[in-house]
Structures are given as structure tokens and as C-alpha cells.
Design an enzyme around this catalytic site. Structure first.
Site, mmCIF file in Angstrom:
data_model
loop_
_atom_site.group_PDB
_atom_site.id
_atom_site.type_symbol
_atom_site.label_atom_id
_atom_site.label_comp_id
_atom_site.label_asym_id
_atom_site.label_seq_id
_atom_site.Cartn_x
_atom_site.Cartn_y
_atom_site.Cartn_z
ATOM 1 N N CYS A 141 50.580 34.427 31.273
ATOM 2 C CA CYS A 141 51.989 33.960 31.888
ATOM 3 C C CYS A 141 51.881 32.135 31.042
ATOM 4 O O CYS A 141 52.254 32.059 30.187
ATOM 5 C CB CYS A 141 51.919 34.094 33.155
ATOM 6 N N TYR A 142 51.727 31.485 32.196
ATOM 7 C CA TYR A 142 51.892 30.054 32.134
ATOM 8 C C TYR A 142 50.793 29.621 31.216
ATOM 9 O O TYR A 142 50.996 28.881 30.079
ATOM 10 C CB TYR A 142 51.566 29.110 33.339
ATOM 11 N N HIS B 215 51.589 39.832 33.898
ATOM 12 C CA HIS B 215 50.383 39.397 34.826
ATOM 13 C C HIS B 215 49.443 40.628 34.650
ATOM 14 O O HIS B 215 49.957 41.685 35.534
ATOM 15 C CB HIS B 215 50.824 39.332 36.073
ATOM 16 N N LYS C 238 34.504 39.159 49.601
ATOM 17 C CA LYS C 238 34.387 39.845 50.755
ATOM 18 C C LYS C 238 33.972 41.164 50.345
ATOM 19 O O LYS C 238 32.755 41.649 50.784
ATOM 20 C CB LYS C 238 35.316 39.760 51.653
ATOM 21 N N GLY D 52 50.935 30.253 36.385
ATOM 22 C CA GLY D 52 51.441 29.191 37.406
ATOM 23 C C GLY D 52 52.616 28.882 37.596
ATOM 24 O O GLY D 52 53.336 29.591 36.938
ATOM 25 N N GLU E 21 46.989 41.039 36.090
ATOM 26 C CA GLU E 21 46.076 41.264 37.368
ATOM 27 C C GLU E 21 46.592 41.840 38.272
ATOM 28 O O GLU E 21 46.107 42.319 39.388
ATOM 29 C CB GLU E 21 45.413 39.987 37.665
ATOM 30 N N ASP F 181 29.066 38.778 57.007
ATOM 31 C CA ASP F 181 28.605 37.716 56.157
ATOM 32 C C ASP F 181 27.200 37.281 56.527
ATOM 33 O O ASP F 181 26.277 37.425 55.611
ATOM 34 C CB ASP F 181 29.532 36.607 56.256
#
Ligand code: XMP
Length: 528
Positions: free
Chosen positions: A90-91, A178, A383, A63, A180, A236
Site C-alpha cells: 500500500c503506502y 493489504h 499474546k 499508512g 495482512e 503473562d
């Protein structure tokens, strides 16, 4: 596919506690790529509520704040004491450190971007099998200088003495970097180590299990009542309809409003291929004349949108009234299927109430005062997961990998008045561009490629021996992650050349092909 009840119970869930949305969504996606189901919850959610969700693991996201900043988000200690494995990132790592008695200092320095991480403890559960020196992505000011008691320090960087720690016994782990983001070379591996080793989870959340779970949930929700679903031709609504059809068969009726503003072959794709692949009961309303008449004389883009939206609602309501009237009285039409996706749910606060209907993306969508209960089988999916579910359900590739296409269709790709003749011209030019992009294997590299007809512009040309006075079309290929920002795609010249030659040869009235080289911002993707 038959649904196996043992596979349709809710999946093991990892909660991603959101301390900064852009990080949390990415972490949630990476967890899902490891085939473990994840859900994002706000950091303000009380610990008891988080734990009541029975998470198998909890990840604290990064964050923007400093843990010492006034009003910085905090976390109830109970989260670390519930026996649930936790990974702080991280945060989230620094919060874990300070909450559990470690030390975080404001170093004055900042590590941002690619950083070398040194793994200092070879037996680390998180880093096992990864190199001692590895590239990671950092973004922080404060730094952890002492791990909490009982924690082993597992990595450091030049600036940060404690860049990772873990307490194997309590199943608590923390990393400053991070994992990710792609720039952390072993990020996914570290994340998977946490999930599989730390939390003992297995990669069992697959598209097949999503289908099973949703089919069971839809059956439980709808019972023996009936449902309707508006098909737009987009991914969708197609996948949502196919899932509901799989669950309740002919209790579902789909409505497809052909507004005459679709691209070449798209209506047929819905009418034939989609129906063949799913067996769905489909009501097609051919309303092209009505839309084109309503658009006569109108050039203003917003007015076009309003007219198309208004007509769409009227036509849809008529079709729906007919379906309701035809339904047997003991099986009322009580449900409306919508293709709401997870990012919309998260961005609108993650509530479980009525769907948040974004007006922009539902122009050509549905009225808001419908008296139906919503069925939203894609509410938990991103998605790319929706596309995978579509594939799992056997939908044609052309539908599953369809580029985004605006609800008002070609109506907002003709700059000027919309007429039948202009629609025909544009449909041809667009079909050629799509054909050539597909043939060049570029479909997955491009987010979308509107072809725009500048109907109010004419220019002089020469074809054969004759002078022409025709219209230009604009190619607008863009690359993007989410359509919020976009860059113009650097298409190979030979592909551009083929598109240009074919359009000017094959589409009478078009004597110029131009390329839009504007990013968004400042330009939008569509021209209108
Ligand atoms: P812009 O042109 O705003 O488009 O950069 C962003 C994305 O939204 C699509 N778009 C629409 N979709 N109704 C829709 O359903 C609309 O009125 C509309 N206008 C733009 C556009 O194709 C792009 O994907």
C-alpha cells in the site's frame, strides 16, 4: 528440554517498517504466523540502523498518508540498494514506486474495501499458484500508473493499472492491496511467497525455538545471580516465570500474594498446578485478611483500587525483603521478572530501556522504584504467542487460556462494600458461570465474562413458598480484540438459562440474574 546452542542464536529477522501502526502490527503477526520472526521499526529509523540489524527481508507497511502530502514519511533509497529483499505494501508500495522512478498519480478516485484484483503475469513470484482473479482488500486514494524501470507489472484492478510489480533480480516487490487482512483471500499466501521465495527464508521460528532462544538469553543476562517474579495468576506472569525457571531453576523465586480477591480455585491453580508443571520455587503470602480489613467500609471503585494497589506493594515488598535477606550474600537478588508483551514495547516507542509500566494494568502490580534489573522474556511476543509458549512449557490449559482478570480481582466486581460474605457469594456465582461457559465450549469465543454482584441492590423474589429479598448479579460476557473496545457476546439462550437457574438455585442470597447488553464504549467491561 535441553537447549541446543545452534538453535539459540538470534532468529532470521524480517523488519516491518511502520508507516501506520495498526497495519504494521498486523503484518508483523502474519509474518510470525508464517513462522518467520519479525520486528517492527519506526519509519523514522535511519536506513543504516535498519540495515545494521541484519534483516533478511524488509516489509514496508501501509499508512494513512499520500506520498505527495506535505511531511509524508519517506524512505532512504539505500534500503532498496542493500541487496535485502523488500516488499512494499500500500503506502510502502507507492513509496517504492516513487523512490525508484515509477509514477504515482492522484486519481481523484478511491478504492476502499473488497476489490477484484487481476493477476496479469502468470510467472509472478508473489502470485504463483493463486487465481488470476482474486479478492483483495484495498484502502488508497493515489494509484501507481507506471512501474519503475526494470519492474514487471504483475496485477491490476479496474481503477489501478499497476496494482503490483516485482523485480525478481533485485528481489524487490510491491503490492497495492493489504495482504495482512483476512478479506484478502490469498493474502497470507502472497506474504509467504515473498518470505520463502523472494527472501529465501524458511519457516523455522517455532515456539520450541523461542523457548531455546529465550532460555539462552536469560542465562546470559542473569548469570549466577538470583531473580524474583510476582505471579498474579494471569497468563503473562505465569509464562514469564516458567521460562525463567526453565533457564535458571532455583535461582528464581516466585511470589504470589493471595489478596483474597481471586476467583474460586485460582489460588490453588497457582499453588498446586503451576508449581507441579514448572517446579518453580514459590512463596505464597496469604494476605486476605489484611486486604479485606483495609477495604472495610469502602464503596468507591477508585478508592478500592488505590487501597488494593497500596496493600499489594507493601506485601510484595515485605516478601521480597525476606527473599533478599535469605539469599546467600555471594548470590544477590538482582533481577525482577516481568511479563511485558510486544504491543506494550511497540506502543511505548520500542525502546530498550526500562519497561513502560501502565498504571491501569498494574493496579495490584509492582512499585516503580525497585532496584532491580528487569528480565522480560516476553518482550518480543504477542499474546497468542505467549499462550503457545506456555503450552510448549507444559503449563496447564486453565492457566494458558485464562481470561483476562483485573489485578484488583473481585474487589472491583462487587458494587458496594467488599466483605468476606459477599466475596464468597460472588465466587460461587462466578464459578457457575465459568463452568457453564466452558461446558458449552464457549471459552475461546468470549474475551472475558465478569460476573458482578450488585451488593447494594435488593429485589423481591420467591423461592419455594417463601418471599426472598436478595441481590442481583450481572453477567457481562464480551467479545473483544484488545479490551479497548468490546461488544456484548450473543450467548445462546439455553446457556444463559442454565447459568441463571443454577446461580439462583445454588447461591443463597442471589435471586436474580441479569445480562449486560452494553458495548464498550459507552460501557466499560468491568462495572467499577
Ligand atoms: P475496562 O473495564 O476498562 O477494562 O473496560 C479493560 C480491561 O482491563 C481490565 N481491567 C483491569 N486490569 N487492573 C487491571 O490489571 C485494573 O484496575 C483493571 N480494571 C479493568 C478489565 O478486566 C479488562 O480486561
Amino acid at each position: 528440554m535441553a537447549s541446543n546452542p545452534s538453535e539459540s542464536s538470534p532468529p532470521d529477522t524480517v523488519l516491518v517498517v511502520d508507516f501506520g501502526a495498526q497495519y504494521a502490527q498486523l503484518i508483523a503477526r502474519r509474518v510470525r504466523e508464517a513462522r518467520v520472526y519479525s520486528e517492527i521499526v519506526p519509519s523514522t529509523m535511519p536506513a543504516a540502523e535498519m540495515l545494521a540489524k541484519n534483516p533478511k527481508a524488509i516489509i514496508l507497511s501501509g499508512g494513512p498518508s499520500s506520498v505527495y502530502a506535505e511531511g509524508a514519511p519517506s524512505l532512504d533509497r539505500a534500503v532498496f540498494e542493500a541487496g535485502v529483499p523488500v516488499l512494499g505494501i500500500c503506502y510502502g508500495f507507492q513509496l517504492m514506486a516513487t523512490t525508484l522512478g515509477g509514477k504515482v498519480d492522484n486519481t481523484g478516485g478511491r478504492e476502499y474495501g473488497r476489490t477484484q484484483l487481476t493477476v496479469s503475469k502468470p510467472s509472478s513470484a508473489l502470485f504463483e499458484g493463486t487465481p488470476d482473479e482474486q479478492q483483495v482488500w484495498m484502502s488508497h486514494g493515489d494509484a501507481c500508473s507506471a512501474a519503475p524501470e526494470g519492474f514487471a507489472v504483475t496485477a491490476s484492478t479496474d481503477l489501478v493499472p499497476v496494482a503490483a510489480f516485482e523485480n525478481e533480480e533485485r528481489k524487490l516487490y510491491g503490492i497495492q492491496h493489504h495482504p495482512e487482512v483476512m478479506h484478502s483471500t490469498y493474502g497470507q499466501q502472497v506474504l509467504e511467497h515473498f518470505l520463502y521465495r523472494g527472501a529465501g527464508l524458511s519457516p523455522s521460528w517455532t515456539t520450541a525455538s523461542i523457548v531455546d532462544e529465550q532460555v539462552a538469553a536469560i542465562r546470559a543476562q542473569v548469570g549466577s545471580k538470583r531473580a524474583i517474579c510476582g505471579l498474579s495468576g494471569g497468563v503473562d506472569s505465569a509464562v514469564a516465570a516458567a521460562l525463567v525457571q526453565r533457564a535458571i531453576g532455583d535461582q528464581l523465586t516466585c511470589v504470589y500474594v493471595d489478596h483474597g480477591l481471586m476467583r474460586k480455585g485460582e489460588t490453588e491453580q497457582v499453588e498446586k498446578d503451576f508449581v507441579a508443571a514448572t517446579g518453580v520455587q514459590l512463596k505464597v503470602v496469604d494476605a486476605a485478611d489484611r486486604f479485606i480489613d483495609a477495604l472495610a467500609g469502602v464503596s468507591d471503585p477508585e478508592q478500592k483500587r488505590k487501597i488494593i494497589g497500596r496493600e499489594f506493594i507493601r506485601v510484595f515488598e515485605q516478601a521480597q525483603a525476606q527473599i533478599v535477606a535469605e539469599a546467600p550474600s555471594d548470590e544477590p537478588v538482582a533481577f525482577l521478572v516481568q511479563g511485558t508483551l510486544y504491543p506494550d514495547v511497540v506502543e511505548s516507542g520500542g525502546g530498550t530501556g526500562a519497561a513502560n509500566i501502565k498504571s491501569h494494568h498494574n493496579v495490584g502490580g509492582l512499585p516503580e522504584d525497585l532496584e532491580f534489573e528487569l528480565v522480560e522474556p516476553l518482550r518480543k511476543l504477542f499474546k497468542d504467542e505467549v499462550r503457545m509458549v506456555g503450552q510448549e512449557l507444559g503449563l496447564p490449559d486453565e492457566i494458558v487460556h485464562r481470561q483476562p482478570f483485573p489485578g484488583p480481582g473481585l474487589g472491583i466486581r462487587i458494587v458496594g462494600e467488599v466483605t468476606r460474605e459477599r466475596l464468597d457469594l460472588l465466587r460461587e456465582a462466578d464459578a457457575i458461570a465459568r463452568e457453564e461457559l466452558t461446558a458449552a465450549g464457549l471459552d475461546r469465543d468470549i474475551w472475558q465474562c465478569p460476573v458482578v454482584l450488585l451488593a447494594d441492590v435488593r429485589s423481591v423474589g420467591v423461592q419455594g413458598d417463601a418471599r426472598t429479598y436478595g441481590h442481583p448479579v450481572v453477567l457481562r460476557p464480551v467479545s473483544s480484540e484488545d479490551a479497548m473496545t468490546a461488544d456484548w457476546s450473543r450467548l445462546p439462550y439455553d446457556v444463559l438459562a442454565r447459568i441463571s437457574t443454577r446461580i439462583t438455585n445454588e447461591v443463597a442470597e442471589v435471586n436474580r440474574v441479569t445480562l449486560d447488553v452494553t458495548s464498550k464504549p459507552p460501557g466499560t467491561i468491568e462495572w467499577e
